[in-house]
Design an enzyme around this catalytic site. Structure first.
Site, PDB file in Angstrom:
ATOM      1  CE  LYS A  48      71.666 -66.400  16.294  1.00 46.06           C
ATOM      2  NZ  LYS A  48      70.486 -65.668  16.681  1.00 46.06           N
ATOM      3  CB  VAL A  76      64.113 -69.895  10.730  1.00 41.48           C
ATOM      4  CG1 VAL A  76      62.939 -68.934  10.684  1.00 41.48           C
ATOM      5  CG2 VAL A  76      64.465 -70.215  12.171  1.00 41.48           C
ATOM      6  CE  LYS A  86      71.630 -73.938   3.717  1.00 39.72           C
ATOM      7  NZ  LYS A  86      71.335 -72.943   4.727  1.00 39.72           N
ATOM      8  CB  THR A 145      70.830 -62.486  13.338  1.00 43.73           C
ATOM      9  OG1 THR A 145      70.155 -63.540  14.058  1.00 43.73           O
ATOM     10  CG2 THR A 145      69.838 -61.844  12.399  1.00 43.73           C
ATOM     11  CG  PHE A 181      58.635 -68.523  19.769  1.00 48.45           C
ATOM     12  CD1 PHE A 181      59.434 -67.845  20.674  1.00 48.45           C
ATOM     13  CD2 PHE A 181      57.583 -67.836  19.177  1.00 48.45           C
ATOM     14  CE1 PHE A 181      59.198 -66.516  20.998  1.00 48.45           C
ATOM     15  CE2 PHE A 181      57.326 -66.507  19.493  1.00 48.45           C
ATOM     16  CZ  PHE A 181      58.142 -65.844  20.400  1.00 48.45           C
ATOM     17  CD  GLU A 215      68.859 -76.059  14.755  1.00 42.26           C
ATOM     18  OE1 GLU A 215      69.652 -77.002  14.742  1.00 42.26           O
ATOM     19  OE2 GLU A 215      69.200 -74.874  14.604  1.00 42.26           O
ATOM     20  N   GLY A 255      73.977 -75.569  23.947  1.00 41.87           N
ATOM     21  CA  GLY A 255      74.776 -75.192  22.772  1.00 41.87           C
ATOM     22  C   GLY A 255      73.815 -74.755  21.690  1.00 41.87           C
ATOM     23  CB  CYS A 277      69.264 -70.145  18.928  1.00 43.63           C
ATOM     24  SG  CYS A 277      68.940 -70.271  17.164  1.00 43.63           S
TER      25      CYS A 277
HETATM   26  P1  NAD Z   1      70.668 -70.625   8.800  1.00 42.68           P
HETATM   27  O1  NAD Z   1      72.070 -70.226   8.820  1.00 42.68           O
HETATM   28  O2  NAD Z   1      70.294 -72.075   8.872  1.00 42.68           O
HETATM   29  O3  NAD Z   1      69.933 -70.029   7.511  1.00 42.68           O
HETATM   30  C1  NAD Z   1      70.089 -68.725   7.043  1.00 42.68           C
HETATM   31  C2  NAD Z   1      70.036 -68.776   5.531  1.00 42.68           C
HETATM   32  O4  NAD Z   1      70.050 -67.439   5.026  1.00 42.68           O
HETATM   33  C3  NAD Z   1      71.241 -69.486   4.907  1.00 42.68           C
HETATM   34  O5  NAD Z   1      70.786 -70.529   4.058  1.00 42.68           O
HETATM   35  C4  NAD Z   1      71.954 -68.378   4.115  1.00 42.68           C
HETATM   36  O6  NAD Z   1      72.552 -68.862   2.934  1.00 42.68           O
HETATM   37  C5  NAD Z   1      70.808 -67.440   3.823  1.00 42.68           C
HETATM   38  N1  NAD Z   1      71.214 -66.060   3.508  1.00 42.68           N
HETATM   39  C6  NAD Z   1      72.042 -65.241   4.196  1.00 42.68           C
HETATM   40  N2  NAD Z   1      72.142 -64.055   3.598  1.00 42.68           N
HETATM   41  C7  NAD Z   1      71.351 -64.102   2.500  1.00 42.68           C
HETATM   42  C8  NAD Z   1      71.032 -63.185   1.472  1.00 42.68           C
HETATM   43  N3  NAD Z   1      71.546 -61.956   1.447  1.00 42.68           N
HETATM   44  N4  NAD Z   1      70.210 -63.579   0.490  1.00 42.68           N
HETATM   45  C9  NAD Z   1      69.674 -64.821   0.487  1.00 42.68           C
HETATM   46  N5  NAD Z   1      69.931 -65.730   1.438  1.00 42.68           N
HETATM   47  C10 NAD Z   1      70.759 -65.379   2.443  1.00 42.68           C
HETATM   48  O7  NAD Z   1      69.964 -69.851  10.012  1.00 42.68           O
HETATM   49  P2  NAD Z   1      68.683 -70.284  10.844  1.00 42.68           P
HETATM   50  O8  NAD Z   1      69.068 -71.262  11.884  1.00 42.68           O
HETATM   51  O9  NAD Z   1      67.569 -70.591   9.914  1.00 42.68           O
HETATM   52  O10 NAD Z   1      68.380 -68.918  11.610  1.00 42.68           O
HETATM   53  C11 NAD Z   1      67.874 -67.781  10.928  1.00 42.68           C
HETATM   54  C12 NAD Z   1      67.395 -66.784  11.961  1.00 42.68           C
HETATM   55  O11 NAD Z   1      66.325 -67.342  12.724  1.00 42.68           O
HETATM   56  C13 NAD Z   1      68.464 -66.388  12.998  1.00 42.68           C
HETATM   57  O12 NAD Z   1      68.256 -65.058  13.368  1.00 42.68           O
HETATM   58  C14 NAD Z   1      68.152 -67.309  14.172  1.00 42.68           C
HETATM   59  O13 NAD Z   1      68.581 -66.774  15.410  1.00 42.68           O
HETATM   60  C15 NAD Z   1      66.651 -67.372  14.117  1.00 42.68           C
HETATM   61  N6  NAD Z   1      66.065 -68.591  14.702  1.00 42.68           N
HETATM   62  C16 NAD Z   1      66.647 -69.809  14.503  1.00 42.68           C
HETATM   63  C17 NAD Z   1      66.068 -70.957  15.037  1.00 42.68           C
HETATM   64  C18 NAD Z   1      66.712 -72.310  14.887  1.00 42.68           C
HETATM   65  O14 NAD Z   1      66.298 -73.233  15.592  1.00 42.68           O
HETATM   66  N7  NAD Z   1      67.683 -72.508  14.030  1.00 42.68           N
HETATM   67  C19 NAD Z   1      64.862 -70.854  15.749  1.00 42.68           C
HETATM   68  C20 NAD Z   1      64.276 -69.585  15.909  1.00 42.68           C
HETATM   69  C21 NAD Z   1      64.877 -68.459  15.377  1.00 42.68           C
HETATM   70  C1  UGA Z   2      65.958 -72.999  21.152  1.00 41.11           C
HETATM   71  C2  UGA Z   2      64.575 -72.735  21.752  1.00 41.11           C
HETATM   72  O1  UGA Z   2      64.149 -73.886  22.482  1.00 41.11           O
HETATM   73  C3  UGA Z   2      63.557 -72.407  20.674  1.00 41.11           C
HETATM   74  O2  UGA Z   2      62.293 -72.102  21.259  1.00 41.11           O
HETATM   75  C4  UGA Z   2      64.064 -71.204  19.877  1.00 41.11           C
HETATM   76  O3  UGA Z   2      63.179 -70.896  18.821  1.00 41.11           O
HETATM   77  C5  UGA Z   2      65.450 -71.518  19.313  1.00 41.11           C
HETATM   78  O4  UGA Z   2      66.362 -71.867  20.387  1.00 41.11           O
HETATM   79  C6  UGA Z   2      66.010 -70.318  18.615  1.00 41.11           C
HETATM   80  O5  UGA Z   2      65.724 -69.203  18.950  1.00 41.11           O
HETATM   81  O6  UGA Z   2      66.758 -70.558  17.704  1.00 41.11           O
HETATM   82  P1  UGA Z   2      67.150 -75.055  19.919  1.00 41.11           P
HETATM   83  O7  UGA Z   2      68.398 -74.248  20.024  1.00 41.11           O
HETATM   84  O8  UGA Z   2      66.801 -75.681  18.631  1.00 41.11           O
HETATM   85  O9  UGA Z   2      65.873 -74.158  20.325  1.00 41.11           O
HETATM   86  O10 UGA Z   2      67.251 -76.229  20.977  1.00 41.11           O
HETATM   87  P2  UGA Z   2      66.760 -76.501  22.479  1.00 41.11           P
HETATM   88  O11 UGA Z   2      65.905 -77.697  22.483  1.00 41.11           O
HETATM   89  O12 UGA Z   2      66.226 -75.297  23.114  1.00 41.11           O
HETATM   90  O13 UGA Z   2      68.146 -76.885  23.161  1.00 41.11           O
HETATM   91  C7  UGA Z   2      69.193 -75.944  23.267  1.00 41.11           C
HETATM   92  C8  UGA Z   2      70.338 -76.517  24.063  1.00 41.11           C
HETATM   93  O14 UGA Z   2      69.989 -76.637  25.438  1.00 41.11           O
HETATM   94  C9  UGA Z   2      70.781 -77.906  23.628  1.00 41.11           C
HETATM   95  O15 UGA Z   2      72.189 -77.960  23.635  1.00 41.11           O
HETATM   96  C10 UGA Z   2      70.197 -78.826  24.688  1.00 41.11           C
HETATM   97  O16 UGA Z   2      70.942 -79.995  24.861  1.00 41.11           O
HETATM   98  C11 UGA Z   2      70.279 -77.934  25.911  1.00 41.11           C
HETATM   99  N1  UGA Z   2      69.290 -78.269  26.967  1.00 41.11           N
HETATM  100  C12 UGA Z   2      67.957 -78.129  26.730  1.00 41.11           C
HETATM  101  C13 UGA Z   2      69.744 -78.670  28.217  1.00 41.11           C
HETATM  102  O17 UGA Z   2      70.965 -78.785  28.454  1.00 41.11           O
HETATM  103  N2  UGA Z   2      68.834 -78.942  29.200  1.00 41.11           N
HETATM  104  C14 UGA Z   2      67.493 -78.820  28.991  1.00 41.11           C
HETATM  105  O18 UGA Z   2      66.712 -79.075  29.935  1.00 41.11           O
HETATM  106  C15 UGA Z   2      67.044 -78.408  27.723  1.00 41.11           C
END
Ligand code: NAD
Ligand code: UGA
Length: 434
Positions: free
Chosen positions: A268, A11, A35, A86, A153, A156, A262, A265
């Protein structure tokens, strides 16, 4: 505008890079030195289509830098984004220790200039209030700041596109000054894309995020419930779900049955929302059901494999796909890992392939063989198990696969092939809900 991003993961890195692309001056701070070393060489530490090119472009233009030092980044920034992870605690609630840590560090750094601190991490409702209290507690009397919720939102695999062309931007604010600052920040994006903006209260913004993810997870579990019904009743889940999804009130997206959801996100976030409901004294049985159906998707799939192959001990099984979904190298909570671990426990020898996730998988999953390509995974295998719907798996030369396998049997956890076509080609083929 000068921006600091704390946490350069999926993110933070995507948000920071895209904000730089929109013309802002961005410093991304992370405490993971490995990183940062990669990023400072113009390499993205994650596989995300289009991201590395944008990082290089904006680094070269001088708008995007990376650092492990939070203090100078926060001092010069007008807007500070908290994008740290988180993760779930044992009881399912969100562990906010990284958010708290960053809030404390910000408190120790902010000076008298007005700052907007934006919570972009996914957090339970009322977290922004805690962030504000933390900064006030450790901020030595500094009050010239606001805390805003701006949930993310992105998905990945399409993170850059989702950020540059969002369905909506949600801004949770309790002050007009903060609202104007965040609207100014997003103005180039709003003008370019005409994305709808929802300015709401901070608490509403926080709930919108948990609500959206829970609803999407509900759709997936519902699709898997229909798939189970179809398997028992002798109907075709894809036909059923396609027709259900044609109702505009329901919509066709996120109704794909398979191995369940899986990733880092959905599992959890719905667990955290379940806990929030419990804390608020509300009925959370809907979330329990979503989780149960999701677990059952993998269990039923494993039962199909065991039923067909009978004794697994000593049998080689090829696995195609390790990532939790296509177009990512992320294996966090990937159904593939649960499937492989179970098959391994029963004595099967696993030969796995994934186009992007093998480096990550090698660290988590030792004791299995990794193939160079799908054909190598098929060679000598008694069955192929498809766990991720990568586009390239749909275009496999199936005649070649058949010849390479000991017995041409495919368990397709993502329904990428048509049962009738597979039968014609001479495969024993098992999809989900078909
Ligand atoms: P991530 O684990 O990929 O990245 C988090 C980063 O924060 C890591 O690089 C870590 O080293 C860094 N970090 C942690 N503590 C720190 C600190 N004290 N100082 C500096 N850096 C620090 O996580 P992510 O997937 O980017 O998710 C971040 C948040 O966004 C989560 O709450 C997640 O639920 C939310 N989110 C994720 C996605 C997604 O698709 N991955 C989408 C929407 C929202
Ligand atoms: C999801 C949400 O789609 C994002 O909008 C949100 O920002 C993000 O979580 C988040 O809060 O982190 P992401 O986890 O990257 O995004 O992936 P998705 O495309 O949503 O897929 C999640 C899982 O559901 C995957 O394992 C996928 O294979 C599965 N899936 C998805 C299904 O089994 N069926 C479907 O129809 C769609």
């Amino acid at each position: 505008m000068k921006i600091a991003i704390i946490g350069a993961g999926y993110v933070g890195l995507t948000t920071g890079t895209c904000l730089a692309e929109l013309g802002h001056e961005v410093i991304c701070v992370d405490n993971n030195l490995e990183k940062l070393e990669k990023l400072n060489r113009g390499k993205s530490p994650i596989f995300e289509p289009g991201l590395e090119e944008l990082i290089i472009k904006n680094q070269t233009a001088g708008r995007l830098t990376f650092s492990d030092k939070i203090k100078p980044a926060v001092e010069q920034a007008e807007v500070i984004f908290i994008c740290v992870n988180t993760p779930p605690k044992d009881d399912g609630h969100a562990d906010l220790k990284y958010v708290e840590q960053v809030a404390r560090e910000i408190a120790g750094t902010i000076n008298g200039d007005y700052k907007v601190i934006v919570d972009k991490s996914t957090v339970p409702v009322k977290t922004a209030e805690k962030v504000k209290e933390t900064i006030l507690r450790y901020g030595a009397g500094k009050t010239n700041f606001d805390v805003v919720s701006n949930p993310e939102f992105l998905k990945e695999g399409t993170a850059v596109k989702d950020t540059m062309e969002p369905d909506r931007i949600v801004i949770g604010v309790d002050s007009e000054k903060a609202r104007d600052k965040i609207l100014e920040l997003y103005r180039p994006l709003i003008e370019k894309t005409k994305a709808p903006i929802k300015v709401v209260s901070v608490r509403s913004a926080e709930l919108i995020k948990h609500g959206a993810n829970t609803f999407l997870a509900t759709k997936i579990s519902f699709a898997n419930l229909i798939a189970q019904t179809c398997e028992e009743a002798g109907a075709d889940a894809l036909e059923v779900l396609e027709a259900i999804g044609l109702d505009e009130r329901i919509g066709a997206q996120f109704l794909k049955p398979g191995l369940g959801f899986g990733g880092s996100c959905f599992p959890k976030d719905i667990a955290a929302y379940k806990k929030t409901l419990e804390i608020l004294g509300l009925d959370n049985s809907l979330i329990h059901a979503i989780e149960r159906i999701n677990l059952e998707a993998v269990r039923r799939f494993l039962r199909k494999i065991e039923k067909e192959l009978w004794v697994l001990d000593g049998k080689q099984i090829g696995v195609l796909g390790l990532a939790f979904k296509p177009d990512t190298d992320d294996i966090r909570n990937s159904p593939a890992l649960r499937i492989i671990e179970s098959l391994k426990k029963d004595g099967a020898k696993i030969k796995a392939f994934d186009p992007q996730a093998m480096n990550n998988a090698k660290k988590e999953l030792p004791g299995i063989e990794y193939a160079e390509n799908p054909y190598e995974a098929a060679a000598g295998s008694e069955a192929l198990v498809i766990c991720t719907d990568w586009r390239e798996f749909k275009n496999l030369d199936l005649e070649r696969i058949k010849k390479l396998m000991v017995t041409p049997t495919i368990f397709d956890g993502r329904n990428i092939f048509e049962p009738k076509v597979m039968a014609k080609l001479g495969f024993r083929y098992f999809g989900v809900g078909r």
